[in-house]
Design an enzyme around this catalytic site. Structure first.
Site, mmCIF file in Angstrom:
data_model
loop_
_atom_site.group_PDB
_atom_site.id
_atom_site.type_symbol
_atom_site.label_atom_id
_atom_site.label_comp_id
_atom_site.label_asym_id
_atom_site.label_seq_id
_atom_site.Cartn_x
_atom_site.Cartn_y
_atom_site.Cartn_z
ATOM 1 N N ALA A 135 0.867 -1.175 0.000
ATOM 2 C CA ALA A 135 0.000 0.000 0.000
ATOM 3 C C ALA A 135 0.909 1.231 0.000
ATOM 4 O O ALA A 135 2.076 1.150 0.397
ATOM 5 C CB ALA A 135 -0.888 -0.024 1.232
ATOM 6 N N GLY A 184 0.800 -4.965 1.080
ATOM 7 C CA GLY A 184 -0.410 -5.040 0.262
ATOM 8 C C GLY A 184 -0.153 -5.701 -1.089
ATOM 9 O O GLY A 184 -1.087 -6.246 -1.695
ATOM 10 N N GLU A 231 4.923 -4.864 7.235
ATOM 11 C CA GLU A 231 4.182 -3.792 7.902
ATOM 12 C C GLU A 231 4.699 -3.514 9.311
ATOM 13 O O GLU A 231 4.675 -2.379 9.787
ATOM 14 C CB GLU A 231 2.687 -4.128 7.954
ATOM 15 N N GLU A 245 -0.401 -9.297 -0.377
ATOM 16 C CA GLU A 245 -1.819 -9.557 -0.077
ATOM 17 C C GLU A 245 -2.663 -9.557 -1.355
ATOM 18 O O GLU A 245 -3.575 -10.365 -1.512
ATOM 19 C CB GLU A 245 -2.328 -8.518 0.927
HETATM 20 N N1 CAA Z 1 4.661 3.249 -0.744
HETATM 21 C C1 CAA Z 1 5.052 4.398 -1.300
HETATM 22 N N2 CAA Z 1 6.202 4.524 -1.991
HETATM 23 C C2 CAA Z 1 6.980 3.435 -2.113
HETATM 24 C C3 CAA Z 1 6.628 2.206 -1.552
HETATM 25 C C4 CAA Z 1 5.403 2.130 -0.840
HETATM 26 N N3 CAA Z 1 4.934 0.981 -0.307
HETATM 27 N N4 CAA Z 1 7.602 1.313 -1.814
HETATM 28 C C5 CAA Z 1 8.525 1.962 -2.539
HETATM 29 N N5 CAA Z 1 8.165 3.257 -2.724
HETATM 30 C C6 CAA Z 1 8.884 4.301 -3.428
HETATM 31 C C7 CAA Z 1 10.078 4.796 -2.627
HETATM 32 O O1 CAA Z 1 9.677 5.746 -1.666
HETATM 33 C C8 CAA Z 1 10.938 5.369 -3.717
HETATM 34 O O2 CAA Z 1 10.429 6.645 -4.078
HETATM 35 P P1 CAA Z 1 11.442 7.919 -4.224
HETATM 36 O O3 CAA Z 1 12.288 7.540 -5.412
HETATM 37 O O4 CAA Z 1 10.513 9.054 -4.477
HETATM 38 O O5 CAA Z 1 12.217 7.978 -2.969
HETATM 39 C C9 CAA Z 1 10.682 4.439 -4.897
HETATM 40 O O6 CAA Z 1 9.453 3.764 -4.619
HETATM 41 C C10 CAA Z 1 11.739 3.369 -5.076
HETATM 42 O O7 CAA Z 1 11.883 2.705 -3.834
HETATM 43 P P2 CAA Z 1 13.297 2.465 -3.126
HETATM 44 O O8 CAA Z 1 14.237 3.586 -3.456
HETATM 45 O O9 CAA Z 1 13.045 2.214 -1.680
HETATM 46 O O10 CAA Z 1 13.772 1.148 -3.886
HETATM 47 P P3 CAA Z 1 14.772 0.023 -3.356
HETATM 48 O O11 CAA Z 1 15.038 -0.858 -4.533
HETATM 49 O O12 CAA Z 1 15.921 0.606 -2.643
HETATM 50 O O13 CAA Z 1 13.930 -0.802 -2.263
HETATM 51 C C11 CAA Z 1 11.959 -1.938 -1.424
HETATM 52 C C12 CAA Z 1 12.821 -1.578 -2.663
HETATM 53 C C13 CAA Z 1 12.743 -2.910 -0.528
HETATM 54 C C14 CAA Z 1 10.712 -2.633 -1.969
HETATM 55 C C15 CAA Z 1 11.608 -0.660 -0.630
HETATM 56 O O14 CAA Z 1 11.095 0.310 -1.530
HETATM 57 C C16 CAA Z 1 10.591 -0.878 0.450
HETATM 58 O O15 CAA Z 1 10.925 -1.411 1.501
HETATM 59 N N6 CAA Z 1 9.321 -0.444 0.207
HETATM 60 C C17 CAA Z 1 8.279 -0.495 1.209
HETATM 61 C C18 CAA Z 1 7.777 -1.915 1.409
HETATM 62 C C19 CAA Z 1 6.711 -1.928 2.502
HETATM 63 O O16 CAA Z 1 6.972 -1.647 3.645
HETATM 64 N N7 CAA Z 1 5.480 -2.326 2.118
HETATM 65 C C20 CAA Z 1 4.362 -2.409 3.040
HETATM 66 C C21 CAA Z 1 3.509 -1.189 2.947
HETATM 67 S S1 CAA Z 1 2.251 -1.144 4.200
HETATM 68 C C22 CAA Z 1 0.971 -2.071 3.586
HETATM 69 O O17 CAA Z 1 1.041 -2.612 2.495
HETATM 70 C C23 CAA Z 1 -0.264 -2.159 4.445
HETATM 71 C C24 CAA Z 1 -1.246 -3.181 4.028
HETATM 72 O O18 CAA Z 1 -1.202 -4.315 4.471
HETATM 73 C C25 CAA Z 1 -2.335 -2.855 3.145
#
Ligand code: CAA
Length: 258
Positions: free
Chosen positions: A65, A109, A132, A112
């Protein structure tokens, strides 16, 4: 219909939805989820389509998400808008079979969303996780429930509590996905599998999907009873007569979806 965050395509009888928000690794913002809901509605209404494939990019199926959208939510705003319900659940409520073709990250998400599909075919670079907890929240789109049913309590608990990711080999071993394929073959394989499913009788396919899904909802005895009644009902169809007669005549069946 034109979309900003997804692409859609039809190949023969297969509808393909590609999540297409590369700058955010396909993070599932409200606009994307709304477009996904519209695309699913359109594919469900299209009689030419017998199976759907949902995919992302080579780097990310979806990284979860959208954290930037979620950051400011309060309990009241999340509760009053019933955050996650709505269009997200169109995926799990879809009557047509839907395959997730996952490459790269399927996190939060994203994992999921893949689990809401009927089954997952993953590329060898896929990574699944429910991170999360690292954000100070918990899975909210079914992760604690579907992951636990798919991989069992021990692995689900470890992933949900630690945020550890699972690679595609472990995901296959654990029952999260149906198959691992080389990244280069992912879409070809998923679309071919979807084409095969789309070639079956449409109403019988719906019944089969419905019956398997009951296994997650009811006791074994109630599920077997439900299956037995649906099985009996297939004998009221033209396609059962066609399928069995074609087998006996050593021909390919010509299903008419009735
Ligand atoms: N939401 C918003 N933006 C996101 C995102 C997310 N879930 N995941 C990645 N992005 C964005 C980053 O902020 C980044 O944007 P900027 O270039 O503007 O900074 C861009 O995508 C590229 O991401 P990274 O630079 O972080 O890429 P990476 O290759 O270094 O890392 C990754 C990849 C490990 C997937 C890392 O992006 C990450 O950990 N993302 C978040 C994963 C996460 O925590 N997901 C759970 C979300 S909560 C949820 O989903 C709740 C639910 O159950 C419904």
């Amino acid at each position: 219909m034109s979309y900003e965050n997804i692409k859609t395509e039809i190949q023969e009888h297969v509808g393909i939805i590609t999540l297409d928000r590369p700058e955010a690794l396909n993070a599932l913002c409200a606009d994307l989820i709304s477009e996904l809901g519209n695309a699913l509605d359109a594919f469900e209404a299209n009689d030419d389509i017998g199976c759907i494939v949902l995919t992302g990019s080579e780097k990310a199926f979806a990284a979860g998400a959208d954290i930037k959208e979620m950051e400011k939510k309060t309990f009241i705003s999340a509760y009053m808008e019933d955050f996650i319900t709505g269009d997200w659940e169109k995926v799990s409520n879809c009557r047509k079979p839907i395959i997730a073709a996952v490459a790269g990250f399927a996190l939060g998400g994203g994992c999921e969303l893949a689990m809401m599909c009927d089954f997952i075919i993953a590329a060898d670079n896929a990574k699944f996780g429910q991170p999360e907890i690292t954000l100070g929240t918990i899975p909210g789109a079914g992760g604690t429930q579907r992951l636990t049913r798919l991989v069992g309590k021990s692995k689900a608990m470890e992933m949900v509590l630690s945020g550890r990711m699972m690679d595609s080999e472990e995901a296959e071993r654990s029952g999260l996905i149906s198959r691992v394929v080389p990244l280069a073959n992912l879409m070809e394989d998923a679309v071919k599998t979807a084409g095969l499913i789309a070639s079956m009788s449409r109403p019988i396919t719906y019944l089969a999907k419905d019956s398997v899904n009951q296994a997650y909802e009811v006791s074994l005895a109630a599920g077997i009873h439900y299956e037995r009644r649906l099985f009996h009902s297939t004998f009221a169809s033209y396609d059962q007569k066609e399928g069995m007669a074609a087998f006996i005549a050593k021909k390919r069946p010509n299903f008419k979806n009735r």
